[in-house]
Scaffold this active site. Structure first.
Site, PDB file in Angstrom:
ATOM      1  N   GLU A 157      48.815  41.339  44.701  1.00  0.00           N
ATOM      2  CA  GLU A 157      47.765  41.318  45.595  1.00  0.00           C
ATOM      3  C   GLU A 157      47.830  40.263  46.792  1.00  0.00           C
ATOM      4  O   GLU A 157      46.978  39.441  46.901  1.00  0.00           O
ATOM      5  CB  GLU A 157      46.338  41.102  44.911  1.00  0.00           C
ATOM      6  CG  GLU A 157      46.331  42.222  43.935  1.00  0.00           C
ATOM      7  CD  GLU A 157      44.606  42.150  43.279  1.00  0.00           C
ATOM      8  OE1 GLU A 157      44.107  41.024  43.344  1.00  0.00           O
ATOM      9  OE2 GLU A 157      44.571  43.219  42.423  1.00  0.00           O
ATOM     10  N   ASN A 198      53.034  43.507  43.740  1.00  0.00           N
ATOM     11  CA  ASN A 198      52.014  44.551  43.199  1.00  0.00           C
ATOM     12  C   ASN A 198      50.875  44.450  44.124  1.00  0.00           C
ATOM     13  O   ASN A 198      50.371  43.225  44.420  1.00  0.00           O
ATOM     14  CB  ASN A 198      51.726  44.554  41.742  1.00  0.00           C
ATOM     15  CG  ASN A 198      51.061  45.469  40.990  1.00  0.00           C
ATOM     16  OD1 ASN A 198      51.320  46.612  41.124  1.00  0.00           O
ATOM     17  ND2 ASN A 198      49.885  45.009  40.269  1.00  0.00           N
ATOM     18  N   HIS A 234      43.986  52.060  42.053  1.00  0.00           N
ATOM     19  CA  HIS A 234      42.622  52.036  41.432  1.00  0.00           C
ATOM     20  C   HIS A 234      41.726  53.225  42.569  1.00  0.00           C
ATOM     21  O   HIS A 234      41.334  52.611  43.531  1.00  0.00           O
ATOM     22  CB  HIS A 234      41.857  50.678  41.492  1.00  0.00           C
ATOM     23  CG  HIS A 234      42.857  49.860  40.430  1.00  0.00           C
ATOM     24  ND1 HIS A 234      42.506  50.082  39.135  1.00  0.00           N
ATOM     25  CD2 HIS A 234      43.416  48.653  40.641  1.00  0.00           C
ATOM     26  CE1 HIS A 234      43.283  49.267  38.344  1.00  0.00           C
ATOM     27  NE2 HIS A 234      43.736  48.363  39.388  1.00  0.00           N
ATOM     28  N   GLU A 262      48.610  50.927  37.944  1.00  0.00           N
ATOM     29  CA  GLU A 262      47.216  50.506  37.343  1.00  0.00           C
ATOM     30  C   GLU A 262      46.169  51.645  37.589  1.00  0.00           C
ATOM     31  O   GLU A 262      45.151  51.514  37.896  1.00  0.00           O
ATOM     32  CB  GLU A 262      46.636  49.412  38.007  1.00  0.00           C
ATOM     33  CG  GLU A 262      47.610  47.978  37.704  1.00  0.00           C
ATOM     34  CD  GLU A 262      47.060  46.680  38.385  1.00  0.00           C
ATOM     35  OE1 GLU A 262      45.617  46.667  38.532  1.00  0.00           O
ATOM     36  OE2 GLU A 262      47.684  45.633  38.385  1.00  0.00           O
ATOM     37  N   ASP A 264      43.891  54.241  37.599  1.00  0.00           N
ATOM     38  CA  ASP A 264      42.601  54.989  37.073  1.00  0.00           C
ATOM     39  C   ASP A 264      41.467  55.573  38.502  1.00  0.00           C
ATOM     40  O   ASP A 264      42.019  55.306  39.617  1.00  0.00           O
ATOM     41  CB  ASP A 264      41.643  53.814  36.589  1.00  0.00           C
ATOM     42  CG  ASP A 264      41.311  52.503  37.176  1.00  0.00           C
ATOM     43  OD1 ASP A 264      41.481  52.543  38.359  1.00  0.00           O
ATOM     44  OD2 ASP A 264      41.083  51.680  36.697  1.00  0.00           O
TER      45      ASP A 264
HETATM   46  C1  XIL Z   1      41.459  43.196  35.478  1.00  0.00           C
HETATM   47  C2  XIL Z   1      41.321  43.518  33.767  1.00  0.00           C
HETATM   48  O1  XIL Z   1      41.482  44.883  33.490  1.00  0.00           O
HETATM   49  C3  XIL Z   1      39.967  42.984  33.688  1.00  0.00           C
HETATM   50  O2  XIL Z   1      39.732  43.044  31.909  1.00  0.00           O
HETATM   51  C4  XIL Z   1      39.804  41.698  33.843  1.00  0.00           C
HETATM   52  O3  XIL Z   1      38.429  41.145  33.729  1.00  0.00           O
HETATM   53  C5  XIL Z   1      39.977  41.496  35.484  1.00  0.00           C
HETATM   54  O4  XIL Z   1      41.282  42.056  35.658  1.00  0.00           O
HETATM   55  N1  XIL Z   1      44.148  44.461  39.535  1.00  0.00           N
HETATM   56  C6  XIL Z   1      45.126  43.793  38.952  1.00  0.00           C
HETATM   57  C7  XIL Z   1      44.643  43.824  37.114  1.00  0.00           C
HETATM   58  O5  XIL Z   1      46.222  43.461  39.009  1.00  0.00           O
HETATM   59  O6  XIL Z   1      45.047  42.447  36.713  1.00  0.00           O
HETATM   60  C8  XIL Z   1      43.296  43.600  37.104  1.00  0.00           C
HETATM   61  O7  XIL Z   1      42.847  43.681  35.644  1.00  0.00           O
HETATM   62  C9  XIL Z   1      42.656  44.757  37.587  1.00  0.00           C
HETATM   63  C10 XIL Z   1      42.758  44.799  39.271  1.00  0.00           C
END
Ligand code: XIL
Length: 447
Positions: A157, A198, A234, A262, A264
């Site tokens: 990020e 990422n 996400h 990641e 979802d």
């Molecule tokens: C999230 C985890 O899933 C949670 O359990 C934690 O509280 C916060 O982080 N982007 C990312 C991940 O790169 O590491 C994050 O994971 C979600 C957003």
């Protein structure tokens, strides 16, 4: 089975039950996602929580996925909560689980603005100190798992939405060069690991993804070890960017791999069938886009079950974002992922009503029969159960239903007071009958 249908096997028949039609529980027999992905040369992964890797959670994580990403276990705040005091237990556990299940591990993440230990974020460091802290962290962590990590999210990020660098501990203290340095240090510690940058909101072509594109292009031109780009994905229901595949392709054309890291798809709660169908379409679009581009390494979901998703606590009112529900039942999204990976498109379980015939008691030439109609995920407002007696049996009297028999054909309709079979409920009716020679259990159909 034939011999069971004789009068000599009554004991077996008395306790036996004939299913009218089975609810579609076909998922248990479906090809696991990981086998489908292997056949495509792709990764299908999930983020996991180490402490949960037992029971059903562990079974699914091991059986369905060929890659694991520690959801939190490899973050700096987890592995070095106090300076110089390390805790690798959850990370080690996940790596061991992955190895036992022949899975890759995606290391996540080395350089980030979030989930850092407070000793680090609250300290005041010179530029030189900050640089050596970062170098030591990367060397230590990557070195510990040398040869065991397929890919590292080295930098997480780094950009703001407008494509400028995010103001972080690292950018503010070290300048943009921290990214190339981190990649170089990680490469030195494990030359075989694929090294990624990422980020989120970089799935479609936009200002942020274009900044990432320009960075990767620049790093490549300077010979900095960058192997891939991670698109977190996400996503919000119904909002898969239309330029996703084009965006994956433009990174691939730079000569780097791309991974959906990641995934979802969150929805406003509560979920319903319409939203779950849209979610399935969204998952399918994302996996399709990855399958369509050779350099897309694969797709990782950020938790495979709604019981292990960051969404509800991070986005209040939203949830149901993963392919399995909180009870580990696969959702339509699961079938969509399977289909996009070339699997068969088993329809998701929609529920059914079934009828079970049994013979609670039997004597000389008489017997008592019973039919239980049960519904799960479905319901009936009226019902009729039909069967054919195979050995001359005749119904003499029925209760909780009106039965008629014509030759060997029996038809039993609901009484006025038990016409409805609710979802999750059942209705039972019974009858006395006569038999001679044998009393085989018939197959019942609901009509
Ligand atoms: C999230 C985890 O899933 C949670 O359990 C934690 O509280 C916060 O982080 N982007 C990312 C991940 O790169 O590491 C994050 O994971 C979600 C957003």
């Amino acid at each position: 089975m034939r011999s069971l249908r004789t009068g000599l096997s009554l004991a077996a028949l008395v306790t036996g039950a004939a299913l009218l039609f089975a609810a579609p529980v076909a998922h248990a027999a479906d090809t696991p996602l990981r086998d489908l992905a292997d056949a495509q040369g792709k990764v299908v992964g999930t983020a996991v929580t180490g402490s949960k890797l037992t029971g059903t959670y562990g079974d699914i994580a091991g059986a369905q996925f060929n890659s694991l990403t520690p959801g939190n276990a490899m973050k700096w705040g987890t592995v070095e909560p106090a300076q110089g005091s390390f805790n690798w237990s959850e990370a080690d556990q996940i790596v061991a689980f992955a190895q036992a299940h022949h899975q890759q591990v995606r290391g996540h993440t080395l350089v980030w603005h979030s989930q850092n230990p407070s000793w680090l974020t609250n300290g005041s460091w010179t530029t030189a100190q900050l640089g050596s802290l970062l170098r030591n962290h990367i060397s230590t962590e990557v070195g510990r798992y040398k040869g065991e990590i397929a890919a590292w999210d080295v930098v997480n990020e780094p950009f703001d939405e407008d494509g400028t660098y995010r103001s972080t501990l690292w950018y503010d203290g070290l300048g943009a060069g921290y990214i190339a340095d981190a990649l170089t240090w990680a490469h030195a510690a494990d030359p075989d690991a694929k090294l990624y940058i990422n980020d989120y909101n970089v799935e479609g072509v936009n200002a942020k993804s274009t900044a990432l594109y320009n960075l990767v292009k620049d790093l490549r031109s300077r010979g900095v070890p960058i192997d891939g780009v991670g698109l977190q994905a996400h996503l919000i229901l119904g909002q898969v960017p239309s330029s996703l595949q084009q965006n994956i392709q433009r990174f691939a054309d730079l000569g780097v791999d791309v991974a959906i890291t990641e995934l979802d798809v969150r929805m406003a709660l509560p979920s319903d069938a319409t939203k779950l169908a849209q979610q399935a379409a969204d998952y399918r679009s994302v996996v399709n886009a990855c399958v369509a581009v050779a350099r897309c390494a694969g797709v990782t979901v950020w938790g495979f079950t709604d019981s292990d998703s960051w969404v509800p606590s991070t986005f209040p009112g939203y949830g149901a974002a993963t392919p399995y529900d909180e009870n580990y039942a696969p959702k339509p999204a699961y079938s969509a992922i399977a289909a996009a990976l070339g699997g068969t498109t088993t329809p998701p379980p929609t529920g059914a009503c079934t009828a079970a015939y049994s013979v609670p008691s039997q004597w000389n030439t008489g017997f008592t029969g019973q039919v239980r109609i049960s519904c799960s995920g479905a319901s009936l407002s009226s019902w009729k159960a039909k069967w054919t007696f195979g050995a001359g049996q005749r119904i003499t009297q029925a209760w909780n239903a009106t039965c008629t028999q014509s030759g060997s054909a029996v038809s039993c309709a609901n009484a006025s007071y038990n016409d409805a079979v609710p979802d999750g409920g059942s209705v039972t009716f019974g009858f006395n009958g006569s038999w001679s020679g044998s009393n085989p259990v018939p197959a019942v159909t609901l009509g």
